[in-house]
Design an enzyme around this catalytic site. Sequence first.
Site, PDB file in Angstrom:
ATOM      1  N   LEU A   1      -7.244   5.785  -5.152  1.00 16.23           N
ATOM      2  CA  LEU A   1      -7.384   4.471  -5.170  1.00 16.23           C
ATOM      3  C   LEU A   1      -7.357   3.959  -3.548  1.00 16.23           C
ATOM      4  CD1 LEU A   1      -5.511   3.310  -8.265  1.00 16.23           C
ATOM      5  CD2 LEU A   1      -7.640   3.022  -7.665  1.00 16.23           C
ATOM      6  N   ASP A   2      -6.576   4.424  -2.809  1.00 13.43           N
ATOM      7  CA  ASP A   2      -6.379   4.114  -1.257  1.00 13.43           C
ATOM      8  C   ASP A   2      -7.963   4.214  -0.732  1.00 13.43           C
ATOM      9  OD1 ASP A   2      -6.094   6.702  -1.625  1.00 13.43           O
ATOM     10  OD2 ASP A   2      -4.681   7.029   0.086  1.00 13.43           O
TER      11      ASP A   2
ATOM     12  N   ASP B   1       0.749  -1.039  -0.080  1.00 15.20           N
ATOM     13  CA  ASP B   1      -0.115  -0.180   0.112  1.00 15.20           C
ATOM     14  C   ASP B   1       0.904   1.156  -0.139  1.00 15.20           C
ATOM     15  OD1 ASP B   1      -1.475   2.136   0.759  1.00 15.20           O
ATOM     16  OD2 ASP B   1      -2.077   1.574   2.663  1.00 15.20           O
ATOM     17  N   CYS B   2       1.032   1.873  -1.166  1.00 14.69           N
ATOM     18  CA  CYS B   2       2.061   2.746  -1.500  1.00 14.69           C
ATOM     19  C   CYS B   2       1.254   4.348  -1.170  1.00 14.69           C
ATOM     20  CB  CYS B   2       2.733   2.980  -2.480  1.00 14.69           C
ATOM     21  SG  CYS B   2       3.360   1.123  -3.100  1.00 14.69           S
TER      22      CYS B   2
ATOM     23  N   THR C   1       5.427  25.818  22.542  1.00 13.62           N
ATOM     24  CA  THR C   1       5.000  25.944  21.172  1.00 13.62           C
ATOM     25  C   THR C   1       4.641  24.498  20.613  1.00 13.62           C
ATOM     26  OG1 THR C   1       6.537  27.770  20.963  1.00 13.62           O
ATOM     27  CG2 THR C   1       5.752  26.371  18.920  1.00 13.62           C
TER      28      THR C   1
ATOM     29  N   ILE D   1       5.266   3.204   2.686  1.00 16.74           N
ATOM     30  CA  ILE D   1       4.926   2.115   1.795  1.00 16.74           C
ATOM     31  C   ILE D   1       4.733   1.288   2.982  1.00 16.74           C
ATOM     32  CG2 ILE D   1       5.499   0.413   0.107  1.00 16.74           C
ATOM     33  CD1 ILE D   1       7.386   2.399  -1.046  1.00 16.74           C
ATOM     34  N   LYS D   2       3.398   0.720   3.213  1.00 20.50           N
ATOM     35  CA  LYS D   2       2.872  -0.115   4.038  1.00 20.50           C
ATOM     36  C   LYS D   2       3.021  -1.706   3.307  1.00 20.50           C
ATOM     37  CE  LYS D   2       0.435   2.924   4.492  1.00 20.50           C
ATOM     38  NZ  LYS D   2       0.608   4.453   3.874  1.00 20.50           N
TER      39      LYS D   2
ATOM     40  N   ASN E   1       1.275   8.367   0.218  1.00 25.04           N
ATOM     41  CA  ASN E   1       2.258   9.630  -0.004  1.00 25.04           C
ATOM     42  C   ASN E   1       3.256   9.550   0.861  1.00 25.04           C
ATOM     43  OD1 ASN E   1       1.011  11.269  -2.309  1.00 25.04           O
ATOM     44  ND2 ASN E   1      -0.779  10.857  -1.085  1.00 25.04           N
TER      45      ASN E   1
HETATM   46  N1  LIG Z   1       6.219   3.271  11.897  1.00 23.90           N
HETATM   47  C1  LIG Z   1       5.831   4.318  11.531  1.00 23.90           C
HETATM   48  N2  LIG Z   1       6.621   5.183  10.856  1.00 23.90           N
HETATM   49  C2  LIG Z   1       6.490   6.441  10.544  1.00 23.90           C
HETATM   50  N3  LIG Z   1       5.234   6.850  10.852  1.00 23.90           N
HETATM   51  C3  LIG Z   1       4.310   6.224  11.250  1.00 23.90           C
HETATM   52  C4  LIG Z   1       4.481   4.801  11.669  1.00 23.90           C
HETATM   53  N4  LIG Z   1       3.178   4.450  12.170  1.00 23.90           N
HETATM   54  C5  LIG Z   1       2.349   5.228  12.099  1.00 23.90           C
HETATM   55  N5  LIG Z   1       2.961   6.346  11.613  1.00 23.90           N
HETATM   56  C6  LIG Z   1       2.190   7.693  11.320  1.00 23.90           C
HETATM   57  O1  LIG Z   1       1.623   7.529  10.221  1.00 23.90           O
HETATM   58  C7  LIG Z   1       1.286   8.586   9.455  1.00 23.90           C
HETATM   59  C8  LIG Z   1       1.606   8.417   8.107  1.00 23.90           C
HETATM   60  O2  LIG Z   1       0.211   7.460   7.956  1.00 23.90           O
HETATM   61  P1  LIG Z   1      -0.091   6.730   6.655  1.00 23.90           P
HETATM   62  O3  LIG Z   1      -1.124   6.093   6.714  1.00 23.90           O
HETATM   63  O4  LIG Z   1       0.928   5.534   6.502  1.00 23.90           O
HETATM   64  O5  LIG Z   1       0.131   7.725   5.363  1.00 23.90           O
HETATM   65  P2  LIG Z   1       0.143   7.635   3.734  1.00 23.90           P
HETATM   66  O6  LIG Z   1      -0.979   6.540   3.428  1.00 23.90           O
HETATM   67  O7  LIG Z   1      -0.384   8.888   3.476  1.00 23.90           O
HETATM   68  O8  LIG Z   1       1.575   7.237   3.518  1.00 23.90           O
HETATM   69  C9  LIG Z   1       2.392   9.389   9.706  1.00 23.90           C
HETATM   70  O9  LIG Z   1       1.977  11.024  10.064  1.00 23.90           O
HETATM   71  C10 LIG Z   1       2.849   9.049  11.124  1.00 23.90           C
HETATM   72  O10 LIG Z   1       2.589   9.876  12.336  1.00 23.90           O
HETATM   73  C1  LIG Z   2      -6.430  12.021  -0.903  1.00 25.97           C
HETATM   74  C2  LIG Z   2      -4.919  11.034  -1.023  1.00 25.97           C
HETATM   75  C3  LIG Z   2      -4.039  12.395  -1.276  1.00 25.97           C
HETATM   76  C4  LIG Z   2      -4.799  10.508   0.371  1.00 25.97           C
HETATM   77  O1  LIG Z   2      -3.328   9.834   0.327  1.00 25.97           O
HETATM   78  P1  LIG Z   2      -2.808   9.586   1.569  1.00 25.97           P
HETATM   79  O2  LIG Z   2      -2.721  10.403   2.634  1.00 25.97           O
HETATM   80  O3  LIG Z   2      -3.288   8.179   1.879  1.00 25.97           O
HETATM   81  O4  LIG Z   2      -1.378   9.255   1.280  1.00 25.97           O
HETATM   82  C5  LIG Z   2      -5.307  10.104  -2.166  1.00 25.97           C
HETATM   83  O5  LIG Z   2      -6.328   9.301  -1.756  1.00 25.97           O
HETATM   84  C6  LIG Z   2      -5.332  10.877  -3.424  1.00 25.97           C
HETATM   85  O6  LIG Z   2      -4.207  11.334  -4.110  1.00 25.97           O
HETATM   86  N1  LIG Z   2      -6.705  10.957  -4.133  1.00 25.97           N
HETATM   87  C7  LIG Z   2      -7.033  11.904  -5.186  1.00 25.97           C
HETATM   88  C8  LIG Z   2      -7.931  12.657  -5.197  1.00 25.97           C
HETATM   89  C9  LIG Z   2      -9.213  12.257  -4.739  1.00 25.97           C
HETATM   90  O7  LIG Z   2      -9.508  11.182  -3.949  1.00 25.97           O
HETATM   91  O8  LIG Z   2     -10.131  13.021  -4.990  1.00 25.97           O
HETATM   92  K   LIG Z   3      -5.160   8.980   3.952  1.00 22.87           K
END
Ligand SMILES: Nc1ncnc2c1ncn2[C@@H]1O[C@H](COP(=O)(O)OP(=O)(O)O)[C@@H](O)[C@H]1O
Ligand SMILES: CC(C)(COP(=O)(O)O)[C@@H](O)C(=O)NCCC(=O)O
Ligand SMILES: [K+]
Length: 249
Positions: free
Chosen positions: A101-102, A6-7, A181, A12-13, A9
């Site tokens: 897509l996510d 699951d890639c 802060t 990558i999970k 932004n």
């Molecule tokens: N192992 C980890 N390493 C880094 N960030 C993590 C981890 N687990 C949870 N997080 C949190 O997850 C957030 C990113 O969530 P994620 O769902 O992976 O985002 P995305 O799908 O946009 O890449 C980060 O803001 C951080 O707070």
């Molecule tokens: C809204 C998102 C940026 C979320 O991405 P994520 O935070 O999971 O990395 C992604 O689903 C995306 O690029 N969507 C396209 C625009 C839309 O859903 O309308």
């Molecule tokens: K999201």
Amino acid sequence: MILELDCGNSLIKWRVLAQDEAGVVAAGVADSAEQLLSALVAVPALALRHSRMVSVRSDEETAHLVALLAERFGVSACSACAEVSLGGVRNGYEDYRRLGLDRWLALVGAYHQARGACLVIDLGTAVTSDFVAADGGHLGGFICPGMPLMRNQLRTHTRRIRYDDAAAEEALHSLTPGRSTVEAVERGCSLMLRGFVQTQLEMAQEYWGADFQTFLTGGDAALVEGMLPDARVVPDLIFVGLAIACPLS
Ligand SMILES: Nc1ncnc2c1ncn2[C@@H]1O[C@H](COP(=O)(O)OP(=O)(O)O)[C@@H](O)[C@H]1O
Ligand SMILES: CC(C)(COP(=O)(O)O)[C@@H](O)C(=O)NCCC(=O)O
Ligand SMILES: [K+]
């Protein structure tokens, strides 16, 4: 074994399933494609036969990752793509190809588990919500900045907001008014997210009364988990949808 990716932004999970899809052999999160490859190479007795992935990154970045996986492990990854309907859910966007897509896979996964109306909230780089009615009609959703984007905007566009990540984690142990802060920013942003989530909940209640399920996913789900005691926290919700989008046979 099956590799699932699951890639997002930010991260990558990844996880590796046994060939019968029954159990998780290994799992993790990676910052980059290179870090992912190193983590995979370290999985004992890795024997990948299949791979499926979802990516919200650029087409180039996604294609690069698919090529790397083919080169290093000899698997050709199935990439989830946009669809008008899947698993009983109908995409609600005016142009179905524009829905992330996510989000799509998370709501397909949620509907599969709920078998009824659901509200899906994904807290990652962005925070997204999606509404699916009991008949599988996707009503649409909302996108707002997630915790990493909110704090970075404040750090980047002000002169005097500066603190490190360790201090940020510490600051969120309470939500009383900040006396530094880092506390003021972290708690302020966290309260904004909670306000967003509360509004989604109220909207779902207006649509469906009490007859819906709330799903929480994404790396920052823990930030709002406490305010939604009835929500189902499903960290691998996107993978549930991914298995429906890319079945093995
Ligand atoms: N192992 C980890 N390493 C880094 N960030 C993590 C981890 N687990 C949870 N997080 C949190 O997850 C957030 C990113 O969530 P994620 O769902 O992976 O985002 P995305 O799908 O946009 O890449 C980060 O803001 C951080 O707070
Ligand atoms: C809204 C998102 C940026 C979320 O991405 P994520 O935070 O999971 O990395 C992604 O689903 C995306 O690029 N969507 C396209 C625009 C839309 O859903 O309308
Ligand atoms: K999201």
